[in-house]
Design an enzyme around this catalytic site. Structure first.
Site, PDB file in Angstrom:
ATOM      1  N   TYR A  87       0.819  -1.076  -0.157  1.00  0.00           N
ATOM      2  CA  TYR A  87       0.020   0.065  -0.075  1.00  0.00           C
ATOM      3  C   TYR A  87       0.936   1.378  -0.015  1.00  0.00           C
ATOM      4  O   TYR A  87       0.698   2.360  -0.832  1.00  0.00           O
ATOM      5  CB  TYR A  87      -0.795   0.029   1.270  1.00  0.00           C
ATOM      6  CG  TYR A  87      -1.863   0.889   1.235  1.00  0.00           C
ATOM      7  CD1 TYR A  87      -3.200   0.902   0.796  1.00  0.00           C
ATOM      8  CD2 TYR A  87      -1.556   2.273   1.776  1.00  0.00           C
ATOM      9  CE1 TYR A  87      -4.180   1.919   0.754  1.00  0.00           C
ATOM     10  CE2 TYR A  87      -2.350   3.467   1.694  1.00  0.00           C
ATOM     11  CZ  TYR A  87      -3.704   3.266   1.210  1.00  0.00           C
ATOM     12  OH  TYR A  87      -4.685   4.392   1.197  1.00  0.00           O
ATOM     13  N   PHE A 139      -7.560  19.209 -25.221  1.00  0.00           N
ATOM     14  CA  PHE A 139      -8.282  17.734 -25.433  1.00  0.00           C
ATOM     15  C   PHE A 139      -9.677  17.899 -24.616  1.00  0.00           C
ATOM     16  O   PHE A 139      -9.641  18.662 -23.747  1.00  0.00           O
ATOM     17  CB  PHE A 139      -7.663  16.589 -25.032  1.00  0.00           C
ATOM     18  CG  PHE A 139      -8.063  15.284 -25.154  1.00  0.00           C
ATOM     19  CD1 PHE A 139      -8.412  14.784 -26.451  1.00  0.00           C
ATOM     20  CD2 PHE A 139      -8.523  14.744 -24.009  1.00  0.00           C
ATOM     21  CE1 PHE A 139      -9.203  13.770 -26.513  1.00  0.00           C
ATOM     22  CE2 PHE A 139      -9.366  13.364 -24.252  1.00  0.00           C
ATOM     23  CZ  PHE A 139      -9.476  12.915 -25.443  1.00  0.00           C
ATOM     24  N   ASP A 140     -10.560  17.187 -25.138  1.00  0.00           N
ATOM     25  CA  ASP A 140     -11.799  17.362 -24.424  1.00  0.00           C
ATOM     26  C   ASP A 140     -11.975  17.169 -22.933  1.00  0.00           C
ATOM     27  O   ASP A 140     -12.687  18.011 -22.240  1.00  0.00           O
ATOM     28  CB  ASP A 140     -12.910  16.442 -25.087  1.00  0.00           C
ATOM     29  CG  ASP A 140     -12.621  14.817 -25.061  1.00  0.00           C
ATOM     30  OD1 ASP A 140     -11.470  14.378 -24.488  1.00  0.00           O
ATOM     31  OD2 ASP A 140     -13.386  14.048 -25.763  1.00  0.00           O
ATOM     32  N   ASP A 230       0.873  18.555 -21.617  1.00  0.00           N
ATOM     33  CA  ASP A 230      -0.010  17.600 -21.641  1.00  0.00           C
ATOM     34  C   ASP A 230       1.021  16.383 -22.541  1.00  0.00           C
ATOM     35  O   ASP A 230       1.167  16.562 -23.899  1.00  0.00           O
ATOM     36  CB  ASP A 230      -1.373  17.725 -22.486  1.00  0.00           C
ATOM     37  CG  ASP A 230      -2.176  16.572 -22.739  1.00  0.00           C
ATOM     38  OD1 ASP A 230      -1.602  15.307 -22.134  1.00  0.00           O
ATOM     39  OD2 ASP A 230      -3.520  16.626 -22.643  1.00  0.00           O
ATOM     40  N   ALA A 232       0.852  13.193 -23.279  1.00  0.00           N
ATOM     41  CA  ALA A 232       0.246  11.893 -23.583  1.00  0.00           C
ATOM     42  C   ALA A 232       0.926  11.348 -24.931  1.00  0.00           C
ATOM     43  O   ALA A 232       1.218   9.871 -24.766  1.00  0.00           O
ATOM     44  CB  ALA A 232      -1.073  12.073 -23.898  1.00  0.00           C
ATOM     45  N   LYS A 273      -1.445   6.116 -23.657  1.00  0.00           N
ATOM     46  CA  LYS A 273      -0.792   6.208 -25.039  1.00  0.00           C
ATOM     47  C   LYS A 273       0.720   6.152 -25.041  1.00  0.00           C
ATOM     48  O   LYS A 273       1.014   4.798 -25.102  1.00  0.00           O
ATOM     49  CB  LYS A 273      -1.031   7.733 -25.387  1.00  0.00           C
ATOM     50  CG  LYS A 273      -2.492   8.393 -25.800  1.00  0.00           C
ATOM     51  CD  LYS A 273      -3.319   8.523 -24.509  1.00  0.00           C
ATOM     52  CE  LYS A 273      -4.520   9.066 -24.879  1.00  0.00           C
ATOM     53  NZ  LYS A 273      -5.356   9.063 -23.554  1.00  0.00           N
ATOM     54  N   HIS A 466     -20.595  13.529 -26.534  1.00  0.00           N
ATOM     55  CA  HIS A 466     -20.419  12.677 -27.553  1.00  0.00           C
ATOM     56  C   HIS A 466     -20.283  10.933 -27.379  1.00  0.00           C
ATOM     57  O   HIS A 466     -20.796  10.362 -28.067  1.00  0.00           O
ATOM     58  CB  HIS A 466     -18.992  12.840 -28.469  1.00  0.00           C
ATOM     59  CG  HIS A 466     -17.726  12.872 -27.781  1.00  0.00           C
ATOM     60  ND1 HIS A 466     -17.549  13.828 -26.576  1.00  0.00           N
ATOM     61  CD2 HIS A 466     -16.714  12.071 -27.846  1.00  0.00           C
ATOM     62  CE1 HIS A 466     -16.531  13.534 -26.076  1.00  0.00           C
ATOM     63  NE2 HIS A 466     -16.050  12.430 -26.730  1.00  0.00           N
TER      64      HIS A 466
HETATM   65  N1  F0G Z   1      -4.858  14.471 -23.301  1.00  0.00           N
HETATM   66  C1  F0G Z   1      -4.899  14.049 -24.375  1.00  0.00           C
HETATM   67  C2  F0G Z   1      -3.999  14.869 -25.374  1.00  0.00           C
HETATM   68  C3  F0G Z   1      -5.721  12.883 -24.691  1.00  0.00           C
HETATM   69  O1  F0G Z   1      -5.582  12.575 -25.958  1.00  0.00           O
HETATM   70  C4  F0G Z   1      -6.181  12.199 -23.755  1.00  0.00           C
HETATM   71  C5  F0G Z   1      -7.020  11.087 -24.029  1.00  0.00           C
HETATM   72  C6  F0G Z   1      -6.010  12.658 -22.333  1.00  0.00           C
HETATM   73  C7  F0G Z   1      -5.393  13.797 -22.044  1.00  0.00           C
HETATM   74  C8  F0G Z   1      -6.952  12.020 -21.210  1.00  0.00           C
HETATM   75  O2  F0G Z   1      -6.384  10.796 -20.856  1.00  0.00           O
HETATM   76  O3  F0G Z   1      -8.019   9.157 -21.351  1.00  0.00           O
HETATM   77  O4  F0G Z   1      -5.873   8.587 -19.839  1.00  0.00           O
HETATM   78  O5  F0G Z   1      -7.681  10.116 -19.142  1.00  0.00           O
HETATM   79  N2  F0G Z   1      -7.236  10.524 -25.150  1.00  0.00           N
HETATM   80  C9  F0G Z   1      -8.086   9.404 -25.485  1.00  0.00           C
HETATM   81  C10 F0G Z   1      -8.384   9.479 -26.936  1.00  0.00           C
HETATM   82  C11 F0G Z   1      -9.156   9.087 -24.716  1.00  0.00           C
HETATM   83  O6  F0G Z   1      -8.680   8.480 -27.521  1.00  0.00           O
HETATM   84  O7  F0G Z   1      -7.631  10.395 -27.805  1.00  0.00           O
HETATM   85  P1  F0G Z   1      -7.098   9.637 -20.213  1.00  0.00           P
END
Ligand code: F0G
Length: 474
Positions: A87, A139-140, A230, A232, A273, A466
């Site tokens: 833990y 990103f969304d 960011d 990713a 990613k 969406h």
């Molecule tokens: N930032 C970017 C640029 C992303 O593309 C995503 C996720 C996130 C943050 C959030 O990360 O999913 O681990 O919580 N993108 C996915 C996509 C969902 O399909 O492009 P997460």
């Protein structure tokens, strides 16, 4: 600037006339299913013409996302067996922490279960109501978290990044003039932080140059605001820098990654990613005080700060994945594979965003269906029709995803209405992409005379719509 890059890939990576030499061999296979046209029509109808509502067992080639869909290596599976599930003070955490420190040069690492949890942690701490977060097409989930805290996103992407055509090598770049005007106008108290998303998912997986990161960092320093990345798809971004930016061809991906992060106060990371794992993420920071401030919040929402929502096994796999993702032969194949699909579609007359992105090919919905009105979701329609044609699942990154303006409630009409075919890492082969190309070309051909698109059947009223809304044909 792009010529060298295209030369490399147009000859099929390093092996002339033999396509891409895959830098791995396949040990475990997973069968895929082919449904009949009638069955596919039934399934997508039942799903309310929303590909998120399909069962994956009804999909033949799944290009919904590159997130959490990578194939893991034998070394990652082996690492999982030594996961330490303590833990507190797990040895797997310290391995992950050391990997991040060495890779990104950021000393303080807070594990989270995925990227949006790192965003939640960052925005909870830094964003106050009425504050702004300037960046390059957020990103969304990133945007939603900022807005959830009462903040607002300011899109400073360069104008070249908002059109599907053109050869700009770094369409993810921020417009320095727009950013400076914003920082000057708002003043440092009204800016929560500046965010660079690399590569920039929402405008086509487009990279950001080191020159641009440095220029943004200089402005942040001048106006005394923090700069976050960011991260990713940081490795894919580094690969594009190596291939396209003057002076970096001889540098290793590892060196470029170090340089990219050297300008930042921290990063959020979705390891689903470029961590090459099904689940995981982290927030990494330079400032100890900020780190200490965030720890209790991590404990409350994610778990103790030496696991943050992940198992020891997950952290082991991620630490190993972060080492594999910066290997040049991996990246050459990865980005080359995406470009292969892009070239096949382009050759067949499908309108695709160029240059091709790092993780996906984006089809321009408004060109795919030239006569379908913009407000009838042409990119969403493309996703539906491509699924029907051959069980290939892409996803809309356009007018449906853009949602409504939180202040006026009006539908946002984004600059680009795209159908994204995201490529999972190390999962599909060239033969799969030949199939995908045939299906997309078929759907394109059939849709040429089409004049009407989709409308909402039931629109999800709040937040990210969406995923769950349903549609009807107009
Ligand atoms: N930032 C970017 C640029 C992303 O593309 C995503 C996720 C996130 C943050 C959030 O990360 O999913 O681990 O919580 N993108 C996915 C996509 C969902 O399909 O492009 P997460």
């Amino acid at each position: 600037m792009l010529s060298h890059f295209f030369l490399l890939h147009s000859s099929g990576a390093r092996f002339k006339n033999r396509g891409f030499m895959i830098p791995f061999r396949i040990k475990v296979v997973e069968p895929i299913r082919f449904l009949s046209l009638k069955e596919r029509e039934q399934k997508i109808g039942d799903a309310g013409l929303n590909v998120f509502r399909l069962k994956s067992s009804d999909v033949t080639i799944d290009l919904l996302t590159d997130s959490g869909t990578s194939a893991m290596s034998n070394a990652q599976w082996a690492a999982m067996m030594i996961g330490d599930e303590a833990y507190a003070g797990s040895t797997s955490f310290f391995k992950l922490e050391k990997t991040v420190q060495e890779l990104m040069g950021l000393p303080f690492v807070i594990p989270t279960h995925q990227g949006r949890a790192a965003e939640q942690l960052l925005d909870f701490t830094l964003v106050k109501p009425g504050q702004m977060v300037p960046g390059n097409t957020h990103f969304d989930t990133t945007k939603a978290h900022i807005e959830f805290r009462g903040g607002r996103c300011v899109d400073c992407t360069i104008k070249e990044g908002k059109t599907p055509e053109g050869e700009h090598p770094f369409k993810g770049n921020l417009d320095i003039q727009t950013l400076e005007t914003c920082l000057k106008k708002e003043g440092s108290e009204k800016i929560a932080y500046v965010l660079i998303t690399m590569t920039c998912n929402s405008n086509g997986g487009q990279p950001v140059s080191l020159e641009n990161i440095a220029a943004v960092a200089a402005l942040c320093k001048k106006f005394k605001v923090k700069l976050f990345l960011d991260a990713a798809r940081f490795a894919e971004n580094a690969y594009f820098i190596q291939q396209r930016e003057k002076g970096f061809y001889e540098k290793s991906i590892g060196e470029i990654v170090q340089r990219m992060f050297s300008f930042a106060d921290g990063c959020t990371m979705s390891a689903k990613k470029d961590g090459l794992v099904p689940i995981g993420g982290f927030l990494a920071l330079r400032d100890k005080i900020l780190f200490e401030t965030m720890k209790p919040h991590d404990i409350l929402f994610e778990g103790f700060y030496t696991y943050g929502g992940m198992s020891g096994m997950d952290m082991e796999a991620m630490a190993q994945g972060l080492k594999e993702v910066i290997q040049k032969d991996y990246l050459e194949h990865r980005v080359g594979q995406v470009a292969y699909l892009g070239r096949r579609l382009k050759k067949g007359g499908v309108p695709v965003v160029e240059p091709f992105g790092g993780h996906a090919i984006f089809i321009d919905g408004r060109e795919f269906y030239k006569n379908v009105p913009k407000d009838q979701f042409p990119a969403q329609l493309a996703c539906v029709e491509i699924y029907k044609e051959g069980g290939v699942r892409g996803v809309e990154v356009g007018a449906c995803l853009a949602g409504r303006d939180p202040d006026t409630g009006k539908n946002i009409m984004p600059a680009l209405d795209l159908c994204r075919l995201a490529i999972p890492r190390r999962v599909y082969t060239q033969e799969h992409f030949d199939y995908v190309a045939e299906i997309v070309l078929g759907a394109h051909e059939k849709g040429k005379g089409r004049k009407t698109g989709l409308k909402f059947d039931q629109e999800t009223p709040q937040g990210i719509r969406h995923f769950t809304s349903t549609f009807k044909y107009v």
